[in-house]
Write an enzyme that holds these catalytic residues in place. Structure first.
Site, PDB file in Angstrom:
ATOM      1  N   HIS A  10       0.830  -1.203   0.000  1.00 47.75           N
ATOM      2  CA  HIS A  10       0.000   0.000   0.000  1.00 47.75           C
ATOM      3  C   HIS A  10       0.866   1.255   0.000  1.00 47.75           C
ATOM      4  O   HIS A  10       2.069   1.219   0.287  1.00 47.75           O
ATOM      5  CB  HIS A  10      -0.918   0.006   1.227  1.00 47.75           C
ATOM      6  N   HIS A  57       0.897  -5.954   2.260  1.00 48.98           N
ATOM      7  CA  HIS A  57       1.652  -5.210   3.270  1.00 48.98           C
ATOM      8  C   HIS A  57       3.132  -5.573   3.240  1.00 48.98           C
ATOM      9  O   HIS A  57       3.524  -6.597   2.677  1.00 48.98           O
ATOM     10  CB  HIS A  57       1.078  -5.488   4.655  1.00 48.98           C
TER      11      HIS A  57
END
Length: 364
Positions: free
Chosen positions: A6, A148
């Site tokens: 992200h 992540h």
């Protein structure tokens, strides 16, 4: 298989540990996602997968852009659980749990959480079967996974054949860094790992030296690039947006957005650019090292009643005489640009020769 993290979040900036908890993307985080979107714009994805966290889903939405893919939320792609550490600053966690914190970031295979979170072995057991299942579902074409940093380190360690003892070997997984793995008959060829070549260091902008006779149009800007109070007099300027079809299109859009009218005629794109470097605080916030502004000579063919300050950025517009222009400009870089490359502007008088200069007989 394309895998990315992200974009930057508010807690990333504040140094807080996120895990299963969440915080919004920053302005830079959204911009990082847009940079990656531009880099991947010509790729067709058979499927797009995202962790359930808002920060990853928002990043996936930006990258997806106008593709028709539905974003598939996969619970197994969520970040490692950090238990009671989540929402706390790294420095505070390190002070309270020095040995566990050290193990977490240095010897992943020896990390034994007492915080109610996951070990790296538990994360590995959760994430690798999910990735293999995605591979099984999509035998051909491209797949995008948005997840992540720590999840990506575990996935890439698996593809490299590394043990958890080697987990923290470089590279660092930066926000929206790109990883690319070509899979053929369950053989893995890593083509990109932690790649940030899509990061843009130069902010492209346009500016308009707008004239009418021997007067020049200036706007009073309340906010600067980082949305802080500014209060400067400048030519209409602004960043080039991805939907602008050309620099000419960008400068006409900017003029309308700042002055509320489109009664302009572009006369010339100037060959020299205004370049300035952002200070460290702004650089960290917006991601760009410098701004490169392409300047245009533009004829204002309307009247003063057409000029209306627009939005929250501009509160006043005025026409100034050529002899007052340098004194009125707030930015040193802009004044120096006029002196170095447009010295003819400050030599203008109120007679008809001003128009002749702009029509093509100005000094080179």
């Amino acid at each position: 298989m394309y895998l990315t993290r992200h974009g930057e979040t508010e807690w990333n900036v504040e140094g807080k540990m996120q895990g299963l908890m969440d915080s919004p993307l920053t302005i830079l985080g959204k911009r990082q996602a847009k940079w990656l979107k531009s880099s991947l714009k010509n790729l067709k994805f058979e499927a797009i997968y995202s962790s359930p966290s808002l920060r990853t889903y928002q990043t996936a939405e930006i990258i997806r852009d106008e593709r028709e893919n539905q974003i598939i939320v996969c619970e197994s792609l969520k970040e490692i659980s950090l238990g009671s550490w989540e929402g706390h600053k790294k420095s505070d966690v390190e002070n309270t749990f020095p040995d566990e914190y050290y193990a977490f970031w240095n010897t992943a295979h020896q990390y034994r959480p007492s915080n109610g979170g996951e070990s790296f072995f538990q994360l590995q057991d959760r994430i690798i079967p999910a990735v293999l299942d995605i591979i099984n579902r999509h035998k051909d074409g491209n797949v995008l996974i948005v997840t992540h940093a720590i999840v990506l380190k575990v996935i890439m360690a698996y593809f490299r054949g590394d043990s958890l003892e080697e987990l923290w070997a470089p590279p660092i997984i930066q926000p929206t860094s790109l990883n690319k793995v070509v899979i053929t008959d369950f053989k893995y060829n890593i083509e990109l790992y932690g790649d940030i070549s899509h990061y843009q260091t130069i902010r492209k902008a346009v500016g308009a030296i707008v004239y009418q006779g021997n007067q020049f149009l200036l706007v009073h800007k309340l906010l600067n690039t980082s949305d802080k109070e500014s209060g400067v007099w400048d030519f209409p300027k602004g960043g080039v947006e991805e939907w602008d079809l050309s620099l000419n299109d960008a400068v006409m859009r900017e003029l309308f957005e700042e002055t509320g009218t489109d009664k302009y005629v572009i006369k010339e794109e100037l060959p020299e650019k205004i370049t300035f470097y952002f200070d460290d605080d702004i650089k960290k916030k917006i991601g760009y090292e410098c701004q490169e502004t392409t300047m245009f000579l533009v004829d204002f063919v309307g009247n003063q009643n057409d000029l209306k300050p627009c939005g929250e950025e501009i509160d006043e517009i005025m026409l100034v005489d050529s002899e007052s222009l340098l004194d009125k400009l707030s930015h040193r870089e802009t004044a120096e640009f006029i002196q170095n490359y447009c010295h003819f502007i400050i030599e203008l008088t109120g007679n008809d020769s001003s128009m002749k200069i702009f029509e093509g007989s100005r000094p080179k």
